[in-house]
Design a protein around this motif. Structure first.
Motif: not given
Length: 487
Positions: A120, A124, A126, A129-133, A200
């Motif tokens: 993770d 991402y 940490n 996930h929606s904007w970490g990737m 992403g």
């Protein structure tokens, strides 16, 4: 290229690297370690029974027992088959997973919290996930920029390809090392950067393509890349996963079954899908489909589909080096270390040119070697604590930063020594917790490299510490009036 172009490329290269150095380093470091994410899963529970193959009857019994003990509603059921990556049998649904032995009896719940946190962190940082990737993928795009501008800014690529100068204050050798790593491994770095961008930004690109060519229908674009679910007569009853698995020996005897998925459990559109790794192919897997009664329906067509579909299904193995067993993984690990060292040496070159600002230099070393220590201490915590490891890791990173600001003696050598001691502590606690399981293949394949790191880091830290102690006396002697040559 003219001199102005090279200077502009060098400025872009420097400032992009400096401003994003910490994030790039964390992504590169975690990615280098995460190459062995399957091995870490085995390492976390080394006592689990391992096997080379499994029978259809064993699979049926394991899943029946699992469903009896876990009756909660789930849209999917999974069976992970023993492979060379993870020679274990796992049955699971959307909520939990259990290991099973060779007779189909459930052993214990799967617990791979540290591996999940590590992966993770790489995918991402940490973050949600929606904007970490998207952030990590943007860093991949920045990495592409750094590679290109670094090559453009290089003054004499062919002449300096094998140059490595030593001596002096060490700055020149560090520049040469940075340039050599960047030049020799640039094809690999570009592959990693581009595939990282894909993970992403694929959904963003898909939305654009859907709007331009399919009237905004994203599902139509998805169907071009991922084969749609089969259209079957309404399905009822228990999925015959053992019957479906038994047919793989006839349908694809040359392929290695990886895992089985039952889609839309209990719904009329329920069907079984088995993913099998094709030999000498880069795609992740071919998909074999069966109805609820275990009757063969057909393949998804990834192995011999259009080149774009094959390329999309090859990104995972290409990014993580999971295509030639341990050979490709160790190659990716070495090249990943080179990429990580590029982040480190690039920042150290910049700090050197700025006269090594004291606090900034110490903070950078706390990130580089303190993150290794934080990962080791997080793994130790996982042995005794069931809470969020993400919180543990980032709290340790904050503590590292606070200690660096408060304690002036935390130099590079000290942080390197702390990282080595932390990993040594991890090995000691691992031996205490897992006792005899610490000498299994699942344990030793990671414990031995970690022991090598401990030896190297402590030796290197001791060498640097001696240099740091000698530096003030050497400086005092060079500045002493008795030592100065008269004008």
């Amino acid at each position: 290229m003219n001199k102005v172009t090279k200077q502009n490329a060098l400025r872009a290269h420097s400032w992009a690297g400096v401003f994003l150095s910490v994030l790039l380093f964390l992504v590169c470091l975690s990615g280098t370690i995460a190459v062995f994410h399957f091995e870490f899963e085995r390492w976390e529970q080394p006592h689990i029974q391992e096997m080379e193959s499994v029978t259809p009857a064993t699979i049926e019994k394991a899943m029946d027992t699992f469903l009896t003990q876990n009756p909660q509603e789930s849209h999917h059921l999974f069976v992970v088959f023993p492979t060379s990556d993870i020679p274990r049998l796992v049955v699971e649904n959307d909520h939990s997973a259990y290991f099973a032995d060779q007779e189909g009896n459930l052993i214990e719940k799967e617990s791979v919290s540290f591996t999940e946190m590590l992966v993770d962190l790489h995918l991402y940082l940490n973050l949600p996930h929606s904007w970490g990737m998207i952030l990590v993928s943007a860093l991949g795009a920045i990495l592409c920029t750094l590679i290109i501008t670094g090559i453009v800014a290089h003054k004499r690529i062919s002449r300096d390809a094998f140059k490595f100068r030593r001596g002096g204050n060490g700055q020149q050798s560090q520049i040469d090392l940075h340039n050599r790593f960047g030049l020799w491994a640039s094809p690999f770095h570009m592959v990693i950067a581009i595939t990282g961008v894909y993970f992403g930004l694929a959904m963003v690109v898909m939305a654009v393509v859907a709007q331009v060519n399919y009237g905004g229908d994203r599902q139509a674009v998805m169907d071009q890349i991922f084969t749609p679910d089969p259209i079957l007569a309404p399905q009822v009853g228990k999925p015959e996963i053992g019957k479906a698995f038994a047919q793989m020996q006839t349908l694809a005897p040359e392929k290695t079954p990886l895992f089985l998925t039952v889609h839309e459990v209990g719904a009329p559109e329920q069907f079984i899908e088995i993913y099998a790794k094709a030999p000498n192919r880069m795609i992740y897997a071919e998909s074999y489909r069966f109805d609820t009664q275990g009757n063969y329906v057909g393949v998804a067509g990834y192995e011999f589909g259009e080149w774009g579909k094959q390329l999309a299904w090859s990104v995972y193995r290409l990014h993580f080096g999971d295509f030639a067993g341990m050979t490709s993984k160790w190659l990716y690990f070495v090249l990943g270390i080179m990429m990580t060292m590029l982040c480190v040496s690039g920042m150290e070159i910049w700090l050197s040119k700025k006269g090594h600002p004291v606090l900034a230099t110490r903070l950078w070393y706390s990130v580089v070697w303190g993150s290794v220590s934080a990962l080791a201490l997080t793994a130790i915590t996982d042995m005794f604590y069931s809470g969020s490891l993400t919180v543990v890791f980032w709290c340790l990173m904050v503590v590292n930063t606070a200690l660096t600001v408060a304690m002036k003696g935390l130099s590079k050598s000290v942080w390197l020594m702390i990282s080595g001691i932390s990993v040594l502590g991890l090995l000691v606690f691992y031996l205490i917790v897992h006792t005899t399981a610490s000498v299994t293949i699942a344990s030793l394949q990671l414990n031995i490299p970690m022991a090598v790191y401990v030896c190297w880091s402590l030796y290197r830290a001791n060498t640097l510490l001696k240099r740091e102690r000698m530096a003030p006396s050497a400086k005092a002697q060079s500045g002493s009036p008795a030592q100065q040559t008269p004008a």
